[in-house]
Structure formats: C-alpha cells, structure tokens
Design an enzyme around this catalytic site. Structure first.
Site, PDB file in Angstrom:
ATOM      1  N   HIS A   1       0.822  -1.208   0.000  1.00 26.42           N
ATOM      2  CA  HIS A   1       0.000   0.000   0.000  1.00 26.42           C
ATOM      3  C   HIS A   1       0.864   1.270   0.000  1.00 26.42           C
ATOM      4  O   HIS A   1       0.461   2.301  -0.541  1.00 26.42           O
ATOM      5  CB  HIS A   1      -0.938   0.000   1.209  1.00 26.42           C
ATOM      6  CG  HIS A   1      -1.959   1.072   1.144  1.00 26.42           C
ATOM      7  ND1 HIS A   1      -3.204   0.893   0.589  1.00 26.42           N
ATOM      8  CD2 HIS A   1      -1.892   2.374   1.503  1.00 26.42           C
ATOM      9  CE1 HIS A   1      -3.861   2.026   0.625  1.00 26.42           C
ATOM     10  NE2 HIS A   1      -3.101   2.942   1.188  1.00 26.42           N
TER      11      HIS A   1
ATOM     12  N   ARG B   1      19.948   6.936   5.459  1.00 27.86           N
ATOM     13  CA  ARG B   1      18.563   7.427   5.416  1.00 27.86           C
ATOM     14  C   ARG B   1      18.447   8.804   4.751  1.00 27.86           C
ATOM     15  O   ARG B   1      17.477   9.073   4.037  1.00 27.86           O
ATOM     16  CB  ARG B   1      17.976   7.445   6.839  1.00 27.86           C
ATOM     17  CG  ARG B   1      16.507   7.841   6.934  1.00 27.86           C
ATOM     18  CD  ARG B   1      15.598   6.846   6.242  1.00 27.86           C
ATOM     19  NE  ARG B   1      14.195   7.193   6.305  1.00 27.86           N
ATOM     20  CZ  ARG B   1      13.587   8.053   5.476  1.00 27.86           C
ATOM     21  NH1 ARG B   1      14.271   8.665   4.526  1.00 27.86           N
ATOM     22  NH2 ARG B   1      12.295   8.291   5.598  1.00 27.86           N
TER      23      ARG B   1
HETATM   24  N1  LIG Z   1       5.009   1.136   9.501  1.00 26.81           N
HETATM   25  C1  LIG Z   1       5.492   0.337   8.562  1.00 26.81           C
HETATM   26  O1  LIG Z   1       6.654  -0.066   8.615  1.00 26.81           O
HETATM   27  C2  LIG Z   1       4.616  -0.078   7.438  1.00 26.81           C
HETATM   28  C3  LIG Z   1       3.422   0.550   7.212  1.00 26.81           C
HETATM   29  N2  LIG Z   1       2.605   0.156   6.190  1.00 26.81           N
HETATM   30  C4  LIG Z   1       1.334   0.837   6.071  1.00 26.81           C
HETATM   31  O2  LIG Z   1       0.353  -0.031   6.678  1.00 26.81           O
HETATM   32  C5  LIG Z   1      -0.930   0.238   6.117  1.00 26.81           C
HETATM   33  C6  LIG Z   1      -1.582  -1.052   5.672  1.00 26.81           C
HETATM   34  O3  LIG Z   1      -0.884  -1.593   4.578  1.00 26.81           O
HETATM   35  P1  LIG Z   1      -1.542  -2.788   3.714  1.00 26.81           P
HETATM   36  O4  LIG Z   1      -1.983  -3.873   4.615  1.00 26.81           O
HETATM   37  O5  LIG Z   1      -0.600  -3.060   2.613  1.00 26.81           O
HETATM   38  O6  LIG Z   1      -2.832  -2.009   3.172  1.00 26.81           O
HETATM   39  P2  LIG Z   1      -4.243  -2.508   2.597  1.00 26.81           P
HETATM   40  O7  LIG Z   1      -4.780  -1.379   1.807  1.00 26.81           O
HETATM   41  O8  LIG Z   1      -4.078  -3.826   1.940  1.00 26.81           O
HETATM   42  O9  LIG Z   1      -5.147  -2.751   3.897  1.00 26.81           O
HETATM   43  C7  LIG Z   1      -5.849  -1.734   4.540  1.00 26.81           C
HETATM   44  C8  LIG Z   1      -7.167  -2.303   5.090  1.00 26.81           C
HETATM   45  O10 LIG Z   1      -7.810  -1.274   5.839  1.00 26.81           O
HETATM   46  C9  LIG Z   1      -9.218  -1.291   5.569  1.00 26.81           C
HETATM   47  N3  LIG Z   1      -9.768   0.025   5.859  1.00 26.81           N
HETATM   48  C10 LIG Z   1      -9.667   1.157   5.118  1.00 26.81           C
HETATM   49  N4  LIG Z   1     -10.278   2.185   5.751  1.00 26.81           N
HETATM   50  C11 LIG Z   1     -10.777   1.690   6.904  1.00 26.81           C
HETATM   51  C12 LIG Z   1     -11.493   2.257   8.005  1.00 26.81           C
HETATM   52  N5  LIG Z   1     -11.837   3.555   8.026  1.00 26.81           N
HETATM   53  N6  LIG Z   1     -11.829   1.453   9.042  1.00 26.81           N
HETATM   54  C13 LIG Z   1     -11.504   0.132   9.044  1.00 26.81           C
HETATM   55  N7  LIG Z   1     -10.818  -0.461   8.026  1.00 26.81           N
HETATM   56  C14 LIG Z   1     -10.440   0.308   6.984  1.00 26.81           C
HETATM   57  C15 LIG Z   1      -9.295  -1.706   4.104  1.00 26.81           C
HETATM   58  O11 LIG Z   1     -10.558  -2.250   3.791  1.00 26.81           O
HETATM   59  C16 LIG Z   1      -8.162  -2.733   4.017  1.00 26.81           C
HETATM   60  O12 LIG Z   1      -8.643  -4.033   4.320  1.00 26.81           O
HETATM   61  C17 LIG Z   1      -0.690   1.258   4.995  1.00 26.81           C
HETATM   62  O13 LIG Z   1      -0.927   2.556   5.513  1.00 26.81           O
HETATM   63  C18 LIG Z   1       0.787   1.092   4.689  1.00 26.81           C
HETATM   64  O14 LIG Z   1       1.315   2.235   4.085  1.00 26.81           O
HETATM   65  C19 LIG Z   1       2.920  -0.907   5.383  1.00 26.81           C
HETATM   66  C20 LIG Z   1       4.073  -1.577   5.581  1.00 26.81           C
HETATM   67  C21 LIG Z   1       5.065  -1.177   6.574  1.00 26.81           C
HETATM   68  N1  LIG Z   2       8.100   8.979   3.303  1.00 29.04           N
HETATM   69  C1  LIG Z   2       7.031   8.670   4.157  1.00 29.04           C
HETATM   70  C2  LIG Z   2       7.498   7.687   5.205  1.00 29.04           C
HETATM   71  C3  LIG Z   2       6.514   6.620   5.289  1.00 29.04           C
HETATM   72  C4  LIG Z   2       6.887   5.611   6.348  1.00 29.04           C
HETATM   73  O1  LIG Z   2       6.637   5.827   7.505  1.00 29.04           O
HETATM   74  N2  LIG Z   2       7.451   4.508   5.948  1.00 29.04           N
HETATM   75  C5  LIG Z   2       7.637   3.364   6.818  1.00 29.04           C
HETATM   76  C6  LIG Z   2       7.703   2.165   6.009  1.00 29.04           C
HETATM   77  S1  LIG Z   2       6.230   1.943   5.095  1.00 29.04           S
HETATM   78  C7  LIG Z   2       6.479   0.582   4.232  1.00 29.04           C
HETATM   79  O2  LIG Z   2       5.664   0.136   3.520  1.00 29.04           O
HETATM   80  C8  LIG Z   2       8.942   3.420   7.600  1.00 29.04           C
HETATM   81  O3  LIG Z   2       9.545   2.422   7.925  1.00 29.04           O
HETATM   82  N3  LIG Z   2       9.362   4.568   7.975  1.00 29.04           N
HETATM   83  C9  LIG Z   2      10.609   4.757   8.644  1.00 29.04           C
HETATM   84  C10 LIG Z   2      11.563   5.461   7.742  1.00 29.04           C
HETATM   85  O4  LIG Z   2      12.736   5.582   8.105  1.00 29.04           O
HETATM   86  O5  LIG Z   2      11.142   5.866   6.644  1.00 29.04           O
HETATM   87  C11 LIG Z   2       6.461   9.896   4.845  1.00 29.04           C
HETATM   88  O6  LIG Z   2       7.219  10.831   5.065  1.00 29.04           O
HETATM   89  O7  LIG Z   2       5.265   9.846   5.141  1.00 29.04           O
END
Ligand SMILES: NC(=O)C1=CN([C@@H]2O[C@H](COP(=O)(O)OP(=O)(O)OC[C@H]3O[C@@H](n4cnc5c(N)ncnc54)[C@H](O)[C@@H]3O)[C@@H](O)[C@H]2O)C=CC1
Ligand SMILES: N[C@@H](CCC(=O)N[C@@H](CSC=O)C(=O)NCC(=O)O)C(=O)O
Ligand SMILES: [Zn+2]
Ligand SMILES: [Zn+2]
Length: 381
Positions: free
Chosen positions: A50, A119
């Site tokens: 996503h 980074r």
């Molecule tokens: N922090 C990190 O390291 C990472 C963060 N992410 C983020 O995690 C999030 C999820 O990623 P994916 O699973 O790939 O996304 P996805 O789009 O496949 O899943 C999101 C889910 O949320 C549901 N949804 C949307 N709006 C909603 C609401 N208001 N209430 C309840 N459910 C709702 C959708 O129906 C969907 O099932 C994204 O924001 C992505 O950017 C992804 C990977 C790493």
């Molecule tokens: N450039 C984005 C940063 C978004 C973000 O928080 N990325 C995650 C990974 S999301 C993967 O699918 C993350 O690990 N962040 C840590 C980092 O060092 O980037 C923004 O500014 O919103």
C-alpha cells in the site's frame, strides 16, 4: 555462458512513475554499475505494498518524481561495488528499505531498528556515495525510492540494505518478507510485545493487519478482534487468527466505544494498519485504562496529524509506532526466511495474485479491490 555485465551499464525494463497519479510506464532504463558500498541486484519478484500506492498518489512528503517505486522484493546479486566484502554475485537477497549498518549511533543503541547510515540519501531518492541516481532514461535521471526501487529488473542499493538469505527459499514467495508480513509480525513481537492471554484489536485487515493477527495468535492472544469496513475481509481473516469481527458501518456509536463495550473496558493492545488518523485515535481510545498500548503501523498522508485528549495518556494508555515491525533488517530478515522455510510463519497465504511486470498498472488497480492482499510480479516479462 552469458557475458559478464559487471562494470557495465545494464539496460533493462522498469516501471517508471513519471508523475504522481499518472499510470506507470514500462521503460528501457539504464542502470549504472554499483559504486563503493553498493550492490546491483537482479530483481526476480516484487510485490506491491500500500505504501507504493501512497507515494504514487502524491501524498508522501518524501515522494519525488520521476522515480522507480517498489520495496517488497527478492533477487540475486549481479555485481558489487568497491569495498563490499560480505556479498557476492549469485547471493540470494532481499533488499530492505530499513538499512542496518551495525555501526551508527542508532544501530549501536540497542533501542531501535532504525539506522542512520543512508537514510538522508534514500529520503531524497539518491545514493550516498555521490548523491546521484544510478537510474536514467535516455540520460534523464530517475529517482530511487526507499533505497530499494524494486519495480526494475535491476536495481542498485546500499550494501547496508541487503539481507542475504537461504538460496533454497522461493524468491516469488519470500519477497513478501521485505515489508508487509514482517512489519505485522514485528509490530506484535517486537514493538508491542504482546503476552499470552492478551485481548488484541486490529484495525485494517490488509496484509499488514492480517500479519498482526498471525503474530498475535502465535503470541497466545486470547481474543483477536478484527475491524474493517469491508466485511468481505472477515472470512479470510479467520485463517490468520482473527476471532471476532466488527464493521464500523454496522454501528452508530464511535468504534472505540463499540470495542470498549465488547471487552470489559478496553483491549490490552491495538494496532492501526490503515493509515487513517481518525482510526489511529480510535485505536488508542479503545485501549484499557491503566495499561492498554496502541501501535501505529499505518502511514498517513502528508499534512495529517494525530490527536487525542492528553487525559487518555495520563490515565495510562501508551501510544507507539513501528517501522518494519522493529526488525533489524540484515540480522533478522534471514531469520524470518528460515521461519517460513520451517513452516512457522505464513507467507504463501498472503499472495492472492501473480502477474508480470508489464501488468503493473492492473496490479495497482487491484490494491483497491477487497479481494487482493498481495500481488507478486514476475520481473522477467
Ligand atoms: N510502519 C510500517 O513499517 C509499514 C506501514 N505500512 C502501512 O500499513 C498500512 C496497511 O498496509 P496494507 O496492509 O498493505 O494495506 P491494505 O490497503 O491492503 O489494507 C488496509 C485495510 O484497511 C481497511 N480500511 C480502510 N479504511 C478503513 C477504516 N476507516 N476502518 C476500518 N478499516 C479500513 C481496508 O478495507 C483494508 O482491508 C498502509 O498505511 C501502509 O502504508 C505498510 C508496511 C510497513
Ligand atoms: N516517506 C514517508 C514515510 C513513510 C513511512 O513511515 N514509511 C515506513 C515504512 S512503510 C512501508 O511500507 C517506515 O519504515 N518509515 C521509517 C523510515 O525511516 O522511513 C512519509 O514521510 O510519510
Ligand atoms: Zn511496504
Ligand atoms: Zn546504522
């Protein structure tokens, strides 16, 4: 035997995002050889996350165009730059957007998986060594993305961002360990440290949320409440450990109140896996007074901010976030691959679609259809 490409510019196919929201274009891209501390990788499989969509949509403050997106992939090292000693051509690898140099203040702190070595460069779409891109189309530079740019048949990454994995592992599956699945599992195991018997709420049942559920199940959670506005997600979510389902659309009350009422005062742990700041608030406020911990996993658009009454925190709730689930990439991604090989974690179950690189725009469209968790692209076509 094919002639060596080491030291040569490679021309290959890549999906270029020329501008926000404009369809990606499959271009012949020139990929320069790796410089000191760099590795050129032949990408064999990449999935769409996503976050790729988020940056492509123009909502990422770090989004730069033209760029080559993609960060959930696996491949084989084609060549290495000067000074790279722990990787060699032929190694099977997962490029990681979260580096691990093992030497910077952050790596040595023992307190975080975030690494400070590259980074600053990856955030502006360039390589550290000369602050330039290794990608170009007819002489025009194309920005890197997240230090990985895996929507290309060849990419150049920093050596500190490369996890060397078991060569037996199927690359068209373990590519998912480059982001979504690892993030969800790690959010539970590393960031929240969920204990057996805990009551858990997962907001958003995409790949990341389902991996949270899988991690919570393996940690021994007693209840795992899945919340999604798409009820079609509920059937599949059962296979990942979700025990109860709530669709906010079925309730008049705020969703945090619904969860508090269901759980005798609130959950022990909640996870926001959507990227919606109102839901981040709800996820915090559905936590139990005195100890409930909420982990923000979702990435919210530029300009969005979170809010709650400070009283929520004064009364003992804890608000946290996680990047890549707290996993140290080079040390722990190979371990996750082994867990997959030993059938201790799911990966195949998150793959709902397989396509070719040439179909990448259709794959992006699929991200908005409830039926798609992860679509894996084969890069050779
Ligand atoms: N922090 C990190 O390291 C990472 C963060 N992410 C983020 O995690 C999030 C999820 O990623 P994916 O699973 O790939 O996304 P996805 O789009 O496949 O899943 C999101 C889910 O949320 C549901 N949804 C949307 N709006 C909603 C609401 N208001 N209430 C309840 N459910 C709702 C959708 O129906 C969907 O099932 C994204 O924001 C992505 O950017 C992804 C990977 C790493
Ligand atoms: N450039 C984005 C940063 C978004 C973000 O928080 N990325 C995650 C990974 S999301 C993967 O699918 C993350 O690990 N962040 C840590 C980092 O060092 O980037 C923004 O500014 O919103
Ligand atoms: Zn991702
Ligand atoms: Zn470091």
């Amino acid at each position: 035997m094919a002639a060596s490409t080491q030291g040569q510019v490679i021309t290959c196919k890549a999906a270029v995002a020329w501008d926000a929201n404009k369809p990606l274009v499959i271009e012949d891209v020139q990929v320069a050889p790796p410089q000191a501390g760099e590795v050129r990788i032949k990408i064999l499989s990449t999935a769409l996350c996503h976050t790729d969509y988020y940056t492509w949509s123009g909502k990422d403050p770090e989004g730069l165009f033209p760029c080559i997106l993609g960060h959930e992939a696996a491949g084989i090292v084609e060549s290495v730059g000067e000074g790279v000693t722990d990787l060699q051509p032929g190694d099977h690898v997962i490029p990681c957007y979260q580096a691990e140099c093992k030497d910077c203040k952050m790596c040595k702190s023992g307190k975080t998986n975030l690494c400070g070595k590259v980074r600053a460069a990856t955030g502006v779409g360039l390589m550290m060594n000369d602050r330039k891109s290794r990608f170009s189309v007819n002489g025009k530079p194309i920005y890197h993305f997240m230090g990985t740019s895996t929507f290309s048949q060849y990419t150049v990454v920093h050596d500190v961002s490369v996890a060397k994995i078991n060569p037996q592992a199927p690359l068209d599956k373990v590519c998912l360990l480059g982001c979504g699945v690892s993030t969800g599992l790690g959010a539970v195991w590393n960031t929240a440290k969920v204990e057996a018997g805990s009551v858990v709420a997962v907001f958003g049942l995409g790949t990341v949320g389902l991996a949270v559920a899988e991690g919570a199940k393996s940690a021994g959670a007693s209840r795992i409440i899945g919340i999604d506005i798409d009820s079609k997600k509920f059937d599949v979510a059962k296979n990942f450990g979700v025990t109860e389902f709530v669709n906010p659309k079925d309730h008049d009350k705020p969703i945090q109140q619904v969860i508090v009422d269901l759980t005798d005062g609130g959950v022990d742990y909640s996870f926001e896996c959507i990227g919606n700041v109102s839901i981040m608030r709800a996820a915090l406020e559905c936590c139990h007074k005195g100890w409930g911990t909420s982990v923000i996993v979702g990435v919210a658009a530029s300009g969005q901010e979170i809010a709650t009454r400070p009283f929520q925190l004064v009364t003992g709730r804890v608000w946290k976030g996680t990047a890549f689930g707290g996993f140290k990439s080079r040390s722990q991604v190979p371990w996750l691959v082994e867990k997959y090989m030993n059938k201790e974690i799911k990966v195949d179950e998150y793959i709902t679609h397989n396509m070719n690189l040439s179909d990448i725009n259709k794959a992006f469209d699929l991200l908005h259809e409830g039926g798609c968790l992860r679509c894996v692209l084969a890069m050779e076509h």
